[in-house]
Write a protein that holds these residues in place. Structure first.
Motif, short mmCIF file in Angstrom:
data_model
loop_
_atom_site.label_atom_id
_atom_site.label_comp_id
_atom_site.label_asym_id
_atom_site.label_seq_id
_atom_site.Cartn_x
_atom_site.Cartn_y
_atom_site.Cartn_z
N MET A 1 14.05 5.38 4.65
CA MET A 1 13.31 3.87 3.55
C MET A 1 11.86 4.75 3.15
SD MET A 1 11.48 0.78 4.63
CE MET A 1 11.79 1.09 6.66
N LYS A 2 11.74 4.65 2.14
CA LYS A 2 10.36 5.72 1.41
C LYS A 2 9.71 4.44 1.10
CE LYS A 2 12.30 9.16 -0.76
NZ LYS A 2 12.08 10.18 -1.85
N ILE A 3 7.65 4.49 1.53
CA ILE A 3 6.76 3.71 1.38
C ILE A 3 5.85 4.57 0.61
CG2 ILE A 3 7.34 2.76 3.50
CD1 ILE A 3 5.10 2.72 4.77
N LYS A 4 5.01 3.88 -0.09
CA LYS A 4 3.80 4.45 -0.08
C LYS A 4 2.24 4.33 0.41
CE LYS A 4 5.89 5.58 -4.93
NZ LYS A 4 5.31 5.33 -6.23
N VAL A 5 1.43 4.52 0.64
CA VAL A 5 0.45 4.23 1.15
C VAL A 5 -1.05 5.32 0.53
CG1 VAL A 5 -1.08 4.38 3.31
CG2 VAL A 5 1.76 4.54 3.56
N SER A 6 -1.78 3.92 0.12
CA SER A 6 -3.22 3.95 -0.69
C SER A 6 -4.08 4.46 0.11
CB SER A 6 -2.90 3.17 -1.85
OG SER A 6 -2.55 2.97 -2.62
N GLU A 20 3.56 9.20 -0.37
CA GLU A 20 4.96 8.36 -0.05
C GLU A 20 5.15 9.50 1.74
OE1 GLU A 20 7.86 7.39 -2.99
OE2 GLU A 20 8.46 9.96 -2.61
N TYR A 21 5.46 8.44 2.06
CA TYR A 21 6.46 8.32 3.46
C TYR A 21 7.37 8.19 3.47
CZ TYR A 21 1.72 9.60 4.26
OH TYR A 21 0.59 10.10 4.89
N GLU A 22 8.59 8.87 4.34
CA GLU A 22 9.77 8.46 4.22
C GLU A 22 10.47 8.86 5.91
OE1 GLU A 22 14.75 9.34 3.30
OE2 GLU A 22 12.70 10.96 2.01
N TYR A 73 4.67 -8.13 8.74
CA TYR A 73 5.50 -8.22 7.05
C TYR A 73 6.47 -7.17 7.84
CZ TYR A 73 6.33 -6.00 2.88
OH TYR A 73 6.79 -6.55 1.57
N LYS A 74 7.95 -7.40 7.04
CA LYS A 74 9.24 -6.73 7.41
C LYS A 74 8.96 -5.87 6.62
CE LYS A 74 11.10 -7.55 11.05
NZ LYS A 74 12.31 -8.82 10.56
N ILE A 75 8.91 -4.45 6.21
CA ILE A 75 8.99 -3.99 5.28
C ILE A 75 10.24 -3.36 4.62
CG2 ILE A 75 9.03 -1.82 6.42
CD1 ILE A 75 6.28 -1.87 3.86
N GLN A 76 9.21 -3.00 3.39
CA GLN A 76 10.81 -2.92 2.29
C GLN A 76 10.44 -1.94 2.32
OE1 GLN A 76 13.44 -5.13 2.02
NE2 GLN A 76 12.17 -6.68 3.69
N ASP A 77 12.18 -1.39 1.20
CA ASP A 77 12.23 0.01 0.28
C ASP A 77 10.94 0.47 -0.97
OD1 ASP A 77 12.95 2.71 -0.08
OD2 ASP A 77 13.93 2.19 -0.98
N GLY A 78 10.12 1.09 -0.96
CA GLY A 78 9.09 1.00 -1.66
C GLY A 78 7.69 0.87 -1.90
N ASP A 79 8.10 -0.50 -0.87
CA ASP A 79 6.82 -0.88 -0.80
C ASP A 79 5.50 0.13 -0.87
OD1 ASP A 79 8.15 -3.65 -0.39
OD2 ASP A 79 7.42 -3.89 1.79
N LEU A 80 4.02 -0.40 -1.62
CA LEU A 80 2.69 0.29 -1.12
C LEU A 80 2.05 -0.58 -0.90
CD1 LEU A 80 0.81 1.83 -3.00
CD2 LEU A 80 0.72 -0.02 -4.43
N VAL A 81 1.28 0.33 0.53
CA VAL A 81 0.69 -0.65 1.29
C VAL A 81 -1.05 0.39 0.65
CG1 VAL A 81 -0.32 -0.87 3.66
CG2 VAL A 81 2.04 -0.06 2.54
N GLU A 82 -2.01 -0.78 0.96
CA GLU A 82 -3.58 -0.75 0.40
C GLU A 82 -4.44 -1.41 0.87
OE1 GLU A 82 -3.50 -0.49 -4.12
OE2 GLU A 82 -2.58 -2.10 -3.31
N PRO A 83 -5.12 -0.73 1.47
CA PRO A 83 -6.37 -1.68 2.00
C PRO A 83 -6.96 -3.19 1.33
CG PRO A 83 -7.25 0.22 1.08
CD PRO A 83 -6.30 0.14 0.97
N MET A 84 -7.21 -4.19 2.36
CA MET A 84 -8.25 -5.48 1.79
C MET A 84 -8.96 -4.93 0.74
SD MET A 84 -8.26 -8.17 4.35
CE MET A 84 -9.21 -6.90 5.82
N LYS A 85 -9.14 -5.94 -0.21
CA LYS A 85 -10.18 -5.83 -0.80
C LYS A 85 -11.13 -6.70 -0.62
CE LYS A 85 -7.80 -8.15 -4.41
NZ LYS A 85 -7.83 -9.45 -5.32
N ASN A 86 -11.88 -6.51 -1.88
CA ASN A 86 -13.39 -7.13 -1.44
C ASN A 86 -14.34 -6.60 -0.24
OD1 ASN A 86 -13.44 -8.98 -3.87
ND2 ASN A 86 -11.60 -10.02 -2.56
N SER A 87 -14.33 -5.75 0.53
CA SER A 87 -14.63 -5.03 1.59
C SER A 87 -14.62 -3.44 1.20
CB SER A 87 -13.70 -5.30 2.91
OG SER A 87 -13.98 -6.74 3.23
#
Length: 245
Positions: A1-6, A20-22, A73-87
């Motif tokens: 499974m691969k995910i992306k992290v900003s 991108e991490y696998e 949250y149950k992670i899914q293949d291809g998910d993009l993970v980002e920090p929260m907004k407005n802070s």
């Protein structure tokens, strides 16, 4: 499974990149995946976590543009993970929530005039029981679109906390709290309900804000934009027949 992290950093200068991490994992939470990446692939990946039980609210972040708790949250293949907004981002998925929390003080969201002689019944407790479950995770703060136009908006979780104390039968005088939320507060909310949709405790800040508006009207306040629509000359009528604004 691969995910992306900003990943974001402000040192030595502000930079942003998507990594991108696998991982060889299935049916796991986002927090478990992040822990796997940090311990076995990239020790520099930065995020926060605590209880791992959706209680402390410290692992707040966004996945595919949606606010979540990483431990739930149950992670899914291809998910993009980002920090929260407005802070402001401190590093990667960690943000500085100091300003968000400061709105609790501006809104006077605390018990200020407790009446010791008032007995609290089970019915009284249920009035604001769910509001007391707020874990200050900040997901509603990140999801709120008002901050795009008003950075001083008191915000969903602070206003929910105001209602929690305003509706407490032991509060002898809540007028200072009602006064505090008139500017950059209840009337600035668009009632879009985004805060409610992301709350892990199923708290409806939208509903709490609507109740605070009703309470404010009963105290003689009105929506300033409504009054301005009539050139500031519109005058309502209170329950006793006298002008209310």
């Amino acid at each position: 499974m691969k995910i992306k992290v900003s990943r974001y950093t402000t040192e030595p200068q502000a930079t942003e990149a998507v990594f991108e991490y696998e991982v060889q994992m299935q049916d796991v939470t986002l927090l478990e995946v992040l822990n796997e990446i940090k311990t076995k692939q990239d020790a520099s990946l930065t995020y926060t976590s605590g209880c791992r039980s959706s209680v402390c609210g410290s692992c707040s972040m966004r996945v595919n543009g949606r606010e979540v708790l990483a431990c739930a949250y149950k992670i899914q293949d291809g998910d993009l993970v980002e920090p929260m907004k407005n802070s402001p981002v401190i590093r990667d998925l960690v943000v500085n929530m100091d300003k968000a929390y400061s709105f609790n003080a501006k809104a006077k969201a605390w018990q200020s005039s407790l009446s010791p002689s008032t007995n609290l019944t089970q019915e009284n407790e249920k009035i604001n029981e769910i509001q007391s479950d707020c874990i200050l995770c900040g997901l509603c703060y990140s999801a709120c679109p008002v901050y795009a136009v008003n950075e001083e908006f008191i915000g969903p979780f602070s206003l929910t906390r105001v209602w929690r104390y305003v509706s407490d039968v032991r509060e002898k005088d809540s007028s200072d709290k009602i006064d505090a939320i008139q500017t950059n507060g209840i009337w600035d909310c668009t009632l879009c309900n985004e805060c409610t949709l992301v709350c892990p405790q199923d708290i409806s800040s939208k509903s709490d804000i609507e109740k605070l508006r009703s309470k404010s009207v009963m105290s003689g306040y009105s929506d300033p934009s409504f009054a301005n629509a009539f050139g500031g000359s519109f005058q309502g009528t209170s329950f006793d027949g006298s002008p209310s604004f």
